[in-house]
Design a protein around this motif. Structure first.
Motif, short mmCIF file in Angstrom:
data_model
loop_
_atom_site.label_atom_id
_atom_site.label_comp_id
_atom_site.label_asym_id
_atom_site.label_seq_id
_atom_site.Cartn_x
_atom_site.Cartn_y
_atom_site.Cartn_z
N LEU A 1 28.08 95.19 -5.62
CA LEU A 1 27.76 93.79 -5.31
C LEU A 1 28.76 93.15 -4.34
O LEU A 1 28.73 91.94 -4.14
CB LEU A 1 27.68 92.96 -6.59
CG LEU A 1 26.50 93.27 -7.51
CD1 LEU A 1 26.56 92.39 -8.75
CD2 LEU A 1 25.19 93.10 -6.78
N GLN A 2 29.60 93.93 -3.71
CA GLN A 2 30.62 93.35 -2.84
C GLN A 2 30.05 92.54 -1.69
O GLN A 2 30.73 91.66 -1.15
CB GLN A 2 31.57 94.42 -2.32
CG GLN A 2 30.94 95.46 -1.42
CD GLN A 2 31.94 96.51 -1.00
OE1 GLN A 2 32.76 96.25 -0.13
NE2 GLN A 2 31.89 97.66 -1.64
N ASP A 3 28.79 92.77 -1.31
CA ASP A 3 28.15 92.00 -0.25
C ASP A 3 27.25 90.90 -0.78
O ASP A 3 26.56 90.23 -0.02
CB ASP A 3 27.33 92.93 0.65
CG ASP A 3 28.20 93.94 1.38
OD1 ASP A 3 29.29 93.55 1.84
OD2 ASP A 3 27.80 95.11 1.47
N LYS A 4 27.26 90.68 -2.10
CA LYS A 4 26.34 89.73 -2.73
C LYS A 4 27.04 88.65 -3.56
O LYS A 4 26.38 87.87 -4.24
CB LYS A 4 25.38 90.49 -3.67
CG LYS A 4 24.66 91.69 -3.08
CD LYS A 4 23.50 91.35 -2.19
CE LYS A 4 22.37 90.65 -2.78
NZ LYS A 4 21.43 91.38 -3.58
N ARG B 1 37.88 91.24 -0.86
CA ARG B 1 38.28 89.84 -0.96
C ARG B 1 37.74 88.96 0.18
O ARG B 1 37.17 87.91 -0.10
CB ARG B 1 39.80 89.73 -1.04
CG ARG B 1 40.34 90.28 -2.34
CD ARG B 1 41.87 90.21 -2.42
NE ARG B 1 42.31 90.88 -3.61
CZ ARG B 1 42.27 90.36 -4.84
NH1 ARG B 1 41.83 89.14 -5.01
NH2 ARG B 1 42.70 91.06 -5.87
N PRO B 2 37.90 89.34 1.46
CA PRO B 2 37.38 88.47 2.52
C PRO B 2 35.85 88.37 2.52
O PRO B 2 35.31 87.34 2.94
CB PRO B 2 37.90 89.09 3.82
CG PRO B 2 38.37 90.45 3.48
CD PRO B 2 38.66 90.46 2.00
N LYS B 3 35.18 89.37 2.01
CA LYS B 3 33.73 89.29 1.89
C LYS B 3 33.35 88.18 0.92
O LYS B 3 32.50 87.34 1.21
CB LYS B 3 33.14 90.62 1.40
CG LYS B 3 33.19 91.73 2.41
CD LYS B 3 32.58 92.99 1.82
CE LYS B 3 32.52 94.11 2.82
NZ LYS B 3 31.80 95.28 2.29
N ILE B 4 34.00 88.18 -0.25
CA ILE B 4 33.70 87.19 -1.27
C ILE B 4 34.12 85.79 -0.81
O ILE B 4 33.39 84.82 -1.01
CB ILE B 4 34.38 87.56 -2.60
CG1 ILE B 4 33.74 88.83 -3.17
CG2 ILE B 4 34.30 86.41 -3.61
CD1 ILE B 4 34.45 89.41 -4.38
N LEU B 5 35.26 85.69 -0.21
CA LEU B 5 35.80 84.38 0.17
C LEU B 5 35.11 83.76 1.38
O LEU B 5 35.07 82.53 1.49
CB LEU B 5 37.30 84.49 0.45
CG LEU B 5 38.15 84.81 -0.77
CD1 LEU B 5 39.60 85.02 -0.36
CD2 LEU B 5 38.04 83.71 -1.82
N LYS B 6 34.53 84.58 2.28
CA LYS B 6 33.94 84.00 3.48
C LYS B 6 32.74 84.76 4.02
O LYS B 6 31.68 84.18 4.22
CB LYS B 6 35.00 83.91 4.58
CG LYS B 6 34.48 83.36 5.89
CD LYS B 6 35.54 83.33 6.96
CE LYS B 6 34.96 82.86 8.28
NZ LYS B 6 35.96 82.93 9.35
N HIS B 7 32.90 86.04 4.30
CA HIS B 7 31.95 86.78 5.11
C HIS B 7 30.54 86.83 4.49
O HIS B 7 29.55 86.77 5.23
CB HIS B 7 32.46 88.17 5.42
CG HIS B 7 33.74 88.14 6.18
ND1 HIS B 7 33.89 87.53 7.41
CD2 HIS B 7 34.97 88.63 5.89
CE1 HIS B 7 35.14 87.65 7.83
NE2 HIS B 7 35.82 88.30 6.92
N ASN B 8 30.44 86.96 3.18
CA ASN B 8 29.12 87.00 2.56
C ASN B 8 28.36 85.68 2.75
O ASN B 8 27.17 85.69 3.04
CB ASN B 8 29.22 87.35 1.07
CG ASN B 8 29.71 88.75 0.84
OD1 ASN B 8 29.69 89.60 1.73
ND2 ASN B 8 30.19 89.02 -0.37
#
Length: 108
Positions: free
Chosen positions: A60-63, A92-99
């Motif tokens: 789920l790292q992209d969700k 971490r950056p995926k969850i905080l911003k990129h997603n």
């Protein structure tokens, strides 16, 4: 939400607040439905169910999406507890911003 996500695949659904006792169901729905995401607002990361942390660190790292529940949980306090989670550096950056950027179509 599983049936709604299946019936309306063009609808982007964000499930808010990590939740007990139904976090496993939320993880499952987000895993199997491309249009379903999990928002982390409403709880301090120190209280996240282990299954959510494990799944956010892998499939789920992209969700998974950042959220604090301000003013009850300040961004600083939330981010401090988030730093203590056993997450991979690249997640971490995926969850905080990129997603969220990708989901909301904000570019970059």
């Amino acid at each position: 939400l599983d049936a709604v996500a299946a019936d309306f695949p063009e609808l982007q659904i964000i499930m808010a607040h990590p939740s007990v006792p139904w976090q496993d169901e939320a993880n499952s729905i987000a895993t199997h439905k491309a249009n379903v995401f999990i928002d982390l607002s409403g709880w301090s990361p120190k209280y996240f169910p282990e299954s959510l942390v494990r799944m956010a660190n892998s499939v789920l790292q992209d969700k998974v999406l950042f959220g604090t529940d301000f003013p009850l949980i300040t961004p600083q306090k939330w981010l401090g507890a988030f730093a203590d989670l056993p997450l991979k550096d690249e997640v971490r950056p995926k969850i905080l911003k990129h997603n969220a950027v990708r989901l909301l179509g904000l570019g970059g």
